[in-house]
Design a protein around this motif. Structure first.
Motif, PDB file in Angstrom:
ATOM      1  N   ASN A 292      -7.278   3.760  -3.792  1.00 29.61           N
ATOM      2  CA  ASN A 292      -8.279   3.361  -2.810  1.00 29.61           C
ATOM      3  C   ASN A 292      -8.730   4.613  -2.068  1.00 29.61           C
ATOM      4  OD1 ASN A 292      -9.519   2.529  -0.305  1.00 29.61           O
ATOM      5  ND2 ASN A 292      -8.664   0.502  -0.636  1.00 29.61           N
ATOM      6  N   GLU A 293      -9.985   5.014  -2.265  1.00 35.31           N
ATOM      7  CA  GLU A 293     -10.475   6.271  -1.705  1.00 35.31           C
ATOM      8  C   GLU A 293     -10.477   6.256  -0.179  1.00 35.31           C
ATOM      9  OE1 GLU A 293     -14.247   7.214  -3.348  1.00 35.31           O
ATOM     10  OE2 GLU A 293     -13.508   7.462  -5.387  1.00 35.31           O
ATOM     11  N   ARG A 294     -10.660   5.090   0.401  1.00 35.66           N
ATOM     12  CA  ARG A 294     -10.743   5.022   1.865  1.00 35.66           C
ATOM     13  C   ARG A 294      -9.368   5.202   2.509  1.00 35.66           C
ATOM     14  NH1 ARG A 294     -14.078   0.160   4.410  1.00 35.66           N
ATOM     15  NH2 ARG A 294     -15.678   1.376   3.336  1.00 35.66           N
ATOM     16  N   SER A 295      -8.362   4.488   2.005  1.00 35.87           N
ATOM     17  CA  SER A 295      -7.028   4.537   2.609  1.00 35.87           C
ATOM     18  C   SER A 295      -6.107   5.568   1.967  1.00 35.87           C
ATOM     19  CB  SER A 295      -6.370   3.154   2.516  1.00 35.87           C
ATOM     20  OG  SER A 295      -6.171   2.790   1.148  1.00 35.87           O
ATOM     21  N   LYS A 296      -6.535   6.156   0.831  1.00 28.64           N
ATOM     22  CA  LYS A 296      -5.710   7.120   0.095  1.00 28.64           C
ATOM     23  C   LYS A 296      -4.371   6.507  -0.323  1.00 28.64           C
ATOM     24  CE  LYS A 296      -8.728  10.423   0.644  1.00 28.64           C
ATOM     25  NZ  LYS A 296      -9.544  10.906  -0.487  1.00 28.64           N
ATOM     26  N   THR A 297      -4.405   5.236  -0.694  1.00 32.07           N
ATOM     27  CA  THR A 297      -3.187   4.547  -1.122  1.00 32.07           C
ATOM     28  C   THR A 297      -3.430   3.852  -2.458  1.00 32.07           C
ATOM     29  OG1 THR A 297      -3.798   2.522   0.066  1.00 32.07           O
ATOM     30  CG2 THR A 297      -2.423   4.124   1.236  1.00 32.07           C
TER      31      THR A 297
ATOM     32  N   LEU B 228      -2.389   0.372  -4.744  1.00 32.44           N
ATOM     33  CA  LEU B 228      -1.900  -1.002  -4.619  1.00 32.44           C
ATOM     34  C   LEU B 228      -0.742  -1.206  -5.589  1.00 32.44           C
ATOM     35  CD1 LEU B 228      -2.157  -3.910  -3.533  1.00 32.44           C
ATOM     36  CD2 LEU B 228      -3.765  -4.353  -5.398  1.00 32.44           C
TER      37      LEU B 228
ATOM     38  N   GLU C 140      -0.475   8.110  -1.667  1.00 28.40           N
ATOM     39  CA  GLU C 140      -0.707   8.854  -2.907  1.00 28.40           C
ATOM     40  C   GLU C 140       0.372   9.906  -3.171  1.00 28.40           C
ATOM     41  OE1 GLU C 140      -4.013  11.609  -3.015  1.00 28.40           O
ATOM     42  OE2 GLU C 140      -4.238  11.474  -0.824  1.00 28.40           O
TER      43      GLU C 140
ATOM     44  N   GLN D  75       0.857  -1.179   0.000  1.00 29.42           N
ATOM     45  CA  GLN D  75       0.000   0.000   0.000  1.00 29.42           C
ATOM     46  C   GLN D  75       0.896   1.232   0.000  1.00 29.42           C
ATOM     47  OE1 GLN D  75      -3.248  -0.342  -0.352  1.00 29.42           O
ATOM     48  NE2 GLN D  75      -3.099  -2.567  -0.202  1.00 29.42           N
TER      49      GLN D  75
ATOM     50  N   SER E  18      -1.142  -0.260  -9.552  1.00 32.24           N
ATOM     51  CA  SER E  18      -2.567  -0.025  -9.784  1.00 32.24           C
ATOM     52  C   SER E  18      -2.789   1.351 -10.393  1.00 32.24           C
ATOM     53  CB  SER E  18      -3.340  -0.139  -8.470  1.00 32.24           C
ATOM     54  OG  SER E  18      -4.698   0.211  -8.651  1.00 32.24           O
TER      55      SER E  18
END
Length: 358
Positions: A271-276, A278, A235, A232, A267
């Motif tokens: 991921n909008e929730r974790s701001k990361t 993959l 961003e 992870q 990726s």
């Protein structure tokens, strides 16, 4: 007065003992990296779900068993589906085209009878018309023969059409029943959960007799010979990550050891929730034994330099100012940085003694 003197002496001694930490720049290597944490997965690892509702009647594998694509894992029972399959079989037998050939034979006989009647009435009609043209017979006889001829012709053509409609209807019913039987047989296959990959069964989360649905995970299956590191990455760092970059991996299972991997996939969506993002990596130097879903920490190596001037990062103020032992504050140009050290490109020499800022 005595206590005031002692207090003054104590303050003086304490002040003399409070000495600022100093250091000299060193020359050595430095590596710039991005920190990431993650979870280890096997190649093709997935959770197996059934596609129907039902009750588990059989567990056809155990945890740790090797499986191949198509290997049966779990059998599901559903009485409604069983009755539907039996009904489809009955309908297919009842509507089978060959089983209804007698209806076509009967329709053919009707055609032959209508055809014979049509031929007879046709002959009588043309004979009567010939006589009528010679002014022989009555108009009523001629009209009666003409009506019989037209009726026989209509009956004959209707018999042919009914035969065609009957044949088409029987063919349709037969085909439809067979297709429904195929659908039922295909649905019956859904009641056997099969593996989608070659690998081993890592876990089975359900037991015989439990009710399951398409939302219920049944087992975890993966390829034990090939593992993938799922990292992870924040961003803020993702733009600096590229395929092929070296990754240093540490695992709690292997204390004081580091292993090497390479970035294999990045990726395209965050991921909008974790701001990361993959990021996947594959081992180039892997541990002797691994298990899926264990966690790890990693550093993605971005750049490395040898024999550069280095100072501890905590001797930097505002990432660009160094305080010398003389008290002078000097602006320096900083290059690569890791968690502990910073490269100095200009503004400082190896002989310049520094003071750690307060």
């Amino acid at each position: 007065m005595k206590y005031i003197v002692l207090l003054s002496i104590g303050i003086l001694v304490f002040s003399c003992g409070e000495k600022q930490e100093t250091n000299l720049p060193t020359v050595g290597p430095i590596t710039e990296s991005i920190y990431a944490s993650g979870v280890l997965k096997t190649a093709d690892q997935y959770q197996a779900y059934v596609t129907v509702n039902g009750i588990i009647s059989q567990l056809l594998v155990n945890e740790g068993d090797s499986v191949h694509v198509g290997s049966p894992l779990v059998a599901i029972t559903n009485e409604t589906q069983r009755f539907a399959a039996e009904n489809a079989s009955l309908a297919a037998n009842f509507n089978d085209f060959s089983a209804n050939s007698g209806k076509l034979d009967e329709a053919k006989l009707v055609i032959e009878t209508a055809k014979s009647k049509f031929r007879l009435d046709s002959a009588l009609y043309y004979r009567q018309r010939s006589l009528w043209e010679q002014q022989i017979g009555t108009k009523v006889d001629f009209e009666m023969k003409e009506l019989a001829f037209q009726t026989a012709k209509s009956n004959y053509l209707s018999a042919i059409q009914r035969f065609r409609d009957l044949k088409r209807s029987l063919e349709f019913s037969s085909s439809q029943s067979k297709k429904n039987l195929q659908i039922s047989a295909h649905q019956a296959q859904d009641f056997i959960l099969r593996s989608k990959t070659n690998g081993i069964v890592y876990s089975i989360s359900k037991s015989i007799g439990e009710i399951v649905s398409p939302q219920t995970p049944i087992a975890v299956i993966g390829n034990y010979q090939d593992f993938i590191l799922e990292l992870q990455v924040d961003e803020n760092d993702i733009l600096r990550v590229q395929n092929g970059q070296k990754v240093i991996v540490t695992l709690d299972s292997y204390k004081n050891q580091a292993f090497e991997a390479k970035v294999s996939k990045i990726s395209e969506i965050m991921n909008e929730r974790s701001k990361t993002f993959l990021v996947e990596a594959k081992f180039t130097k892997a541990p002797p034994k691994l298990f899926p879903n264990i966690t790890f920490e990693a550093n993605i190596l971005l750049n490395r330099k040898e024999n550069v001037l280095l100072i501890p990062r905590n001797f930097l103020k505002q990432d660009s100012i160094v305080t010398l032992a003389s008290g002078e504050e000097r602006i320096v140009k900083v290059g690569l940085k890791d968690f502990q050290k910073a490269e100095i490109l200009s503004g400082l020499k190896a002989t310049d003694e520094m003071v750690k800022p307060k």
